[in-house]
Design an enzyme around this catalytic site. Structure first.
Site, PDB file in Angstrom:
ATOM      1  N   SER A  17     -36.189 -88.073 -47.275  1.00  0.00           N
ATOM      2  CA  SER A  17     -37.358 -87.252 -47.596  1.00  0.00           C
ATOM      3  C   SER A  17     -38.609 -87.864 -46.992  1.00  0.00           C
ATOM      4  O   SER A  17     -38.595 -88.998 -46.528  1.00  0.00           O
ATOM      5  CB  SER A  17     -37.521 -87.151 -49.107  1.00  0.00           C
ATOM      6  OG  SER A  17     -38.134 -88.331 -49.575  1.00  0.00           O
ATOM      7  N   LYS A  18     -39.676 -87.093 -47.028  1.00  0.00           N
ATOM      8  CA  LYS A  18     -40.901 -87.565 -46.378  1.00  0.00           C
ATOM      9  C   LYS A  18     -41.461 -88.830 -47.037  1.00  0.00           C
ATOM     10  O   LYS A  18     -42.173 -89.588 -46.405  1.00  0.00           O
ATOM     11  CB  LYS A  18     -41.944 -86.461 -46.306  1.00  0.00           C
ATOM     12  CG  LYS A  18     -42.472 -85.991 -47.625  1.00  0.00           C
ATOM     13  CD  LYS A  18     -43.573 -84.971 -47.383  1.00  0.00           C
ATOM     14  CE  LYS A  18     -44.182 -84.538 -48.691  1.00  0.00           C
ATOM     15  NZ  LYS A  18     -45.163 -83.478 -48.527  1.00  0.00           N
TER      16      LYS A  18
END
Ligand code: GLU
Length: 529
Positions: A286-287
């Site tokens: 994920s970011k």
């Protein structure tokens, strides 16, 4: 997220090449279709890369289309960011916004007017219907269902019969509501109990029963199509031959197949790429993972409107070719032991049949290895030019080239060079404490004074002559290299380790070496006192 209803993904067999390229039938046209909802995740860059490679390999066209039909998720600057990222990676499409092409516009909001007639076409052939239920009414129904133990209520073939839509209301009432401008959405009339099948080029046959799919909204009350409708209409109008996209879109594919069927259009071939996973394999990358675990997740740095900074490969100092080479291997392998591939070599080697189904674990160490390997493969002069860009002061290119030659084996990034090799730019001010303590003995000071004398008489002052003189010095002194060289290094560089001292001495020049030795002797004597 893989839909729990995608129950029946059958084992894939290797597909023949003609089936993958479909070359005999139509030209290869592939698209990367990001939504401008923020910076482009490296998973998105990999999707773009595989599309690029596939297009190049089969002399096809690589297109970028911006999917911005969801205006609530629009983020200013995201489109420019996406284009800049692809440019930095060297994988620019040939059709897209600002790039030209005969199938434009390539931004969906600029195609807004095009979609409604297609939605109406689906109503006319009874594949879709108008629904007038307000969001409040639907929330109420959902809440009631929840209270009755059905948490996953859906608008579908069963529930639609008791809702407010053109399938349940009398035709004249529907016409009146439309005439009065009452808000409505257009929904897909999902057939009941049908097995939708399609052959994914990576996953093999996928079969999903329509009872597991809801009546998706195709056209919204704000006059915009949803992703599903716009995506299918555009892929058709842009004559897309292959849809190569992330696994998260696999659950949408059966709906898409049904939409092609409802329009009477030939469907493109699908290839759903594996997810990018965290290094431990636990979940999607994920970011937030990147900066938390110490590596970037985005190609370029991105600062959110709230001022939060996400690091980027470019700003960290990665060579774009190294980044691309690493990304190519996240989900694909060439079937050989070769790991270093230029973009052209990747194009040659790339096939969809070698793309894996299982998620690909990101490996931060391997990513650094790619970077180091690319850095070392660069010529000294090219590195010198890159180094010049990192420095605020102006230096001769020949000097920077020589510095890079000395330091490149010890650096991961160009910007490491002036840090690791700071002593090549200026005299040391500190002397590595551990080396001073361990190596600088009582007899070292007179010994170094003698070596200074020998060094002062070396001519020509090149690495080989310095090395030969040093060896003779050791012989005469009957000493091992370990007693002399570390102290010599300490005086010239302040460090305990580094590249060849003979190369460093030759680079610094005789006068500078003499000067540094004198200053170093004074400083270390003071330290020892
Ligand atoms: N707009 C979708 C996305 O943001 C594209 C999905 C597709 O390629 O069909 O990823």
């Amino acid at each position: 997220m893989v839909d729990r209803h995608l129950s029946c993904v059958l084992k894939s067999k290797k597909l023949p090449l003609w089936k993958i390229t479909n070359m005999s039938e139509k030209p290869v046209r592939v698209r990367f279709a990001p939504s401008p909802t923020g910076p482009l995740h490296m998973g998105g860059v990999r999707t773009a890369l595989y599309n690029y490679l596939f297009a190049k390999k089969y002399n096809g066209t690589f297109i970028i289309r911006i999917e911005d039909t969801d205006q609530t998720r629009f983020v200013a600057g995201a489109q420019d960011y996406i284009m800049e990222s692809l440019k930095w990676c060297g994988i620019m499409p040939t059709e897209g916004p600002g790039l030209g092409g005969n199938y434009g516009p390539y931004v969906q909001s600029e195609r807004k007017e095009m979609y409604k007639p297609y939605a109406e076409k689906l109503i006319a052939n009874e594949s879709a219907y108008y629904a007038f239920d307000t969001p409040e009414e639907l929330n109420l129904v959902r809440e009631q269902a929840k209270a009755m133990g059905m948490p996953n209520w859906q608008y579908n073939g069963v529930t639609r019969v008791s809702l407010k839509n053109s399938l349940t209301l009398p035709a004249d009432e529907v016409a009146q509501r439309l005439k009065d401008g009452e808000p409505y959405v257009i929904r897909m009339k999902m057939p009941r109990n049908r097995d939708v099948r399609f052959e994914d080029l990576i996953r093999g046959w996928v079969v999903v029963n329509t009872n597991n799919i809801d009546d998706k909204v195709l056209f919204k009350s704000d006059g915009m199509p949803t992703y599903h409708l716009a995506n299918i209409v555009d892929d058709h109008l842009m004559e897309i031959s292959h849809v190569i996209r992330g696994e998260e879109w696999l659950p949408s594919a059966p709906l898409h197949v049904l939409l092609y069927e409802a329009f009477g259009w030939e469907s493109p071939q699908f290839a759903h790429l594996p997810l990018l996973l965290r290094p431990d394999g636990n979940g999607k990358l994920s970011k937030r993972d990147g900066d938390r675990l110490g590596f970037p997740v985005f190609p370029l740095e991105w600062i959110t409107e709230e001022g939060e900074l996400y690091s980027g490969y470019r700003e960290k100092g990665y060579i774009p070719e190294a980044f691309i080479n690493m990304l190519a291997f996240l989900g694909w392998n060439p079937g050989t032991t070769q790991e270093i591939f230029s973009l052209n070599e990747l194009t040659e080697a790339f096939t969809l049949n070698r793309v894996a189904k299982a998620g690909a674990k990101f490996d931060a160490e391997k990513t650094k290895w790619f970077q180091q390997t690319y850095l070392r493969a660069k010529s000294d002069i090219d590195l010198g030019k890159l180094l010049a860009l990192e420095l605020t002061e102006k230096h001769d290119l020949s000097e920077l080239t020589a510095i890079c030659k000395l330091m490149k084996e010890r650096a991961t990034f160009v910007k490491d060079i002036p840090v690791e090799g700071a002593y090549l730019f200026s005299r040391p001010t500190n002397y590595d404490q551990q080396t001073v303590e361990k190596k600088w003995k009582e007899e070292t000071t007179p010994l170094m004074n003698e070596w200074l004398e020998s060094l002062s008489s070396i001519s020509p002052f090149d690495a080989i002559t310095i090395e030969n003189t040093f060896k003779s010095f050791l012989e005469v002194k009957e000493m091992g290299i370990g007693a002399v060289l570390p102290n010599f290094r300490l005086l010239l560089t302040g460090n305990g380790t580094g590249p060849s001292m003979f190369d460093i001495s030759a680079f610094l020049g005789k006068e500078e070496c003499i000067e540094r030795m004198k200053i170093g002797l004074e400083n270390i004597i003071a330290l020892k006192a």
